[in-house]
Each structure stands twice: as structure tokens, then as C-alpha cells.
Scaffold this motif. Structure first.
Motif, PDB file in Angstrom:
ATOM      1  N   UNK A  12       0.850  -1.187   0.000  1.00  0.00           N
ATOM      2  CA  UNK A  12       0.000   0.000   0.000  1.00  0.00           C
ATOM      3  C   UNK A  12       0.881   1.230   0.000  1.00  0.00           C
ATOM      4  N   UNK A  13       0.406   2.281  -0.668  1.00  0.00           N
ATOM      5  CA  UNK A  13       1.080   3.576  -0.662  1.00  0.00           C
ATOM      6  C   UNK A  13       0.203   4.557   0.104  1.00  0.00           C
ATOM      7  N   UNK A  14       0.619   4.897   1.287  1.00  0.00           N
ATOM      8  CA  UNK A  14      -0.169   5.837   2.067  1.00  0.00           C
ATOM      9  C   UNK A  14      -1.438   5.197   2.600  1.00  0.00           C
ATOM     10  N   UNK A  19      -2.293  -1.225  -3.372  1.00  0.00           N
ATOM     11  CA  UNK A  19      -1.969  -1.528  -4.772  1.00  0.00           C
ATOM     12  C   UNK A  19      -1.962  -3.031  -5.025  1.00  0.00           C
ATOM     13  N   UNK A  20      -1.328  -3.785  -4.139  1.00  0.00           N
ATOM     14  CA  UNK A  20      -1.356  -5.249  -4.210  1.00  0.00           C
ATOM     15  C   UNK A  20      -2.081  -5.753  -2.971  1.00  0.00           C
ATOM     16  N   UNK A  45       4.362  -2.357  -9.611  1.00  0.00           N
ATOM     17  CA  UNK A  45       4.689  -2.525  -8.196  1.00  0.00           C
ATOM     18  C   UNK A  45       5.117  -3.955  -7.910  1.00  0.00           C
ATOM     19  N   UNK A  46       4.416  -4.919  -8.485  1.00  0.00           N
ATOM     20  CA  UNK A  46       4.781  -6.322  -8.311  1.00  0.00           C
ATOM     21  C   UNK A  46       6.184  -6.579  -8.836  1.00  0.00           C
ATOM     22  N   UNK A  56       7.767  -5.333   0.281  1.00  0.00           N
ATOM     23  CA  UNK A  56       6.355  -5.678   0.422  1.00  0.00           C
ATOM     24  C   UNK A  56       5.915  -5.435   1.865  1.00  0.00           C
ATOM     25  N   UNK A  57       4.658  -5.075   2.033  1.00  0.00           N
ATOM     26  CA  UNK A  57       4.113  -4.913   3.378  1.00  0.00           C
ATOM     27  C   UNK A  57       3.828  -6.265   4.021  1.00  0.00           C
TER      28      UNK A  57
END
Length: 350
Positions: A12-14, A19-20, A45-46, A56-57
């Protein structure tokens, strides 16, 4: 084997921008997989997570049984044995072609580096180009050099980030074929990130269609095209004809007539039947579905005819070889050939 295993990867961005979203993908060793999807679905992103440029988160990435990314684990990019072919080649303008190819080679003397560079240039069809400078090459030749550079260190995995975008359509098909042949010759596992459906279907052994940060379907190209997982995949991967249908045993009754079903879902009686425009035929038979031609688009090798079928709310597209035998305003029959797939009607979120 150099299998690539991506398991439950999240990024995630923010706040609130995922996103994934728990993406899973397995690429068998020696295969070329295309990751296909619309802009913003998480493809790049992947790729950056697999390459090691992003963390990755959650989730994990393994390559040949070696963990690259996992909770508490993040192997640096230079230790992942991954080659990257970026958009537009990104060659070093001050280095010759041979020195570009040999750039990532370490532990070899100068003569061995040059031999390896020459081997790779021969593999991509550029034997004898080693002494040229990047600006002396065409766009397609630069992409071949970028592939040779990625393959030179014998990586376990090659990532191709929309590498054909800058090429004109006439050149693109030839370069794609050369890239595929070079990857097959080395036995490298590869992932091609693209938004071009034709590119994915014609180049890859495996196509993963990504939607909203997850893989909506992953299968061989012909299965994704002829057996789409749902109406969205069908409409995104090529042209689709979607009609309502009522199933009975192995066929469905539709406004276009009876359609044979491929593996109808158990228990589903009513839904949407998915077909491709080339499965429809224009006919003169009175017994077939009838309609009025509203548009004809000629593409050279074939033409797309749009027909407003009597009793249907939406028109259907019919792909015919060569020049179309009908004109806008004319009446025609429409007949279905081959098999369709039956799917539930998607729920609309308000």
C-alpha cells in the motif's frame, strides 16, 4: 528448477491506497509469464517487489526455493540473481554495445567478458555489433542489447518491464519473437509486465490477468482467451460477445440461438454466456437470429461487423475474414459456432 513463487503479497502507498492485495502467482521454471492488466492494477509494483527495489508490506517471494522477500527478510537486488530489461533499453550511452552487455559481469578477465558479450549478442541476433555505440542502433536493436545484458550474468529470473512500448507496431512483433527465442535458448524463467493483450497472448506460456491488486485468472493463453474466469476477464483479454442465457445440460438458450457450453458450472441455470466475435457467422438463413448492421470496420486481414440483433438491448460484434460482405443499414442473420462459457451475472456495487 527456478520456479518463482509469489505468495499473498501486499503493498500500500499511504493511507487507504492498496496496490497489491494479497496477490498469489506461481511461474514454473523455464517459463515466460505475462502479467497483464489495466493501468494502476499493480503490475509495476509487483515487478519492483520481485526485483527488490520495493519492500512488500506482507507476503513472500521465493525463487528456486530461495527466499527473496518475507516478513523480516529482504534480499538486496544485487544478490537476487535477477536480470531486468527496462522500457526503452536504458543502455549506457558512453559505452559500446559489447561493454554494455558485459557491464554486469564480475569475476572474469577482460577477454572472458568480451567472449561472453559476443555470445549474448549472437544469441539475440546482433553478432558483429559489439563495437557500435547505442546511438547507432535502432530501437529494436537497443532492446535486444538490453536483453543480452540481462542474460549475460546467467540470472535465475528475467523481468521485462513493458520493453516493447517504444517500438512501432511493425517492428514490435519481430522483436517479441526474438526475445522469446533468446529466453527459450537460455532456459531462463521470465516475467513480462504488459498492458497489451496481443503481446501477452502471443508471447507468454502463462498469462496472469491482474485486477485490483489480485490475480483474476492465471492460465495458458488459449485458456484465458477461450475459458475466461468471468465477464471482466473476457472483455479485457480480447473482444468479447456477452449475452444472457438459460442453461439446460450442456447448452444454453440465448437471443442468438442455442450455444454449446464448455464445462457449465454446476447448479448454474441462468447467467451470461461469453463468446468471441470470430465464433459468430453472418448468414442468410431465416431461422438464425436476425439483425441490422450498424457499423463495419475493416482491418485488412479481417473486418468487425456490428449488428443490432432483434430483441437484444446491446449490439454484438462479428469478426469476418477479409472485406465484409455487408454494409451499414443492411439486414443479416447471425449464427453461433463453437462453445461458450456460462457465468453468474456480476453483482453491481452501489
Amino acid at each position: 528448477m527456478t520456479d518463482l513463487q509469489i505468495t499473498a503479497v501486499r503493498k500500500a502507498y499511504g493511507a487507504g491506497t492498496t496496490v497489491l492485495d494479497g496477490l498469489h502467482l506461481t511461474v514454473p521454471g523455464g517459463s515466460l509469464a505475462a502479467v497483464l492488466g489495466p493501468s494502476g492494477c499493480g503490475k509495476t509494483t509487483l515487478l519492483r517487489i520481485v526485483a527488490g527495489f520495493l519492500r512488500a508490506d506482507a507476503g513472500s517471494v521465493t525463487l528456486g526455493g530461495r527466499t527473496l522477500t518475507a516478513p523480516g527478510v529482504h534480499l538486496p537486488p544485487e544478490r537476487r540473481r535477477i536480470g531486468i530489461v527496462p522500457q526503452e533499453g536504458a543502455l549506457f550511452p558512453h559505452l559500446s554495445v559489447a561493454r554494455n552487455v558485459a557491464f554486469g559481469l564480475t569475476g572474469l578477465d577482460r577477454a572472458a567478458r568480451r567472449r561472453r558479450a559476443d555470445e549474448m549478442l549472437d544469441l539475440v541476433g546482433l553478432s558483429g555489433y559489439g563495437n557500435r555505440m547505442p546511438h547507432e542502433l535502432s530501437g529494436g536493436q537497443q532492446q535486444r542489447v538490453a536483453l543480452a545484458r540481462a542474460l549475460a550474468p546467467e540470472p535465475q529470473l528475467v523481468l521485462l518491464d513493458e520493453p516493447f512500448n517504444a517500438l512501432d507496431s511493425a517492428l514490435r512483433a519481430g522483436v517479441r519473437a526474438d526475445v522469446r527465442a533468446a529466453l527459450q535458448a537460455t532456459g531462463a524463467t521470465a516475467v513480462l509486465v504488459t498492458h497489451d493483450q496481443q503481446e501477452a497472448l502471443s508471447t507468454a506460456d502463462l498469462v496472469a490477468v491482474v485486477r485490483n491488486g489480485r490475480v483474476a485468472q492465471c492460465a495458458a493463453p488459449q485458456d484465458v482467451y477461450h475459458r475466461p474466469a468471468d465477464p471482466w476477464v473476457a472483455a479485457f483479454v480480447g473482444d468479447a460477445v456477452i449475452v444472457s442465457g438459460t442453461a439446460a445440460k450442456d447448452e444454453a438458450t440465448t437471443p442468438l440461438g442455442r450455444v454449446a457450453l464448455a464445462a457449465p458450472p454446476s447448479g448454474l441455470r441462468e447467467g451470461l454466456v461469453l463468446l468471441r466475435p470470430e465464433q459468430l457467422r453472418l448468414t442468410d438463413a431465416a431461422a438464425d437470429a436476425r439483425g441490422t448492421v450498424t457499423d463495419v470496420r475493416f482491418y485488412g486481414h479481417d473486418a468487425m461487423v456490428t449488428v443490432a440483433v432483434d430483441g437484444m438491448d446491446a449490439p454484438v460484434d462479428v469478426r469476418v475474414p477479409g472485406p465484409a460482405p455487408v454494409r451499414p443499414g443492411g439486414r443479416t442473420g447471425v449464427r453461433v459456432t463453437g462453445e461458450g462459457t456460462l457465468h453468474p451475472v456480476p453483482h453491481v456495487r452501489h
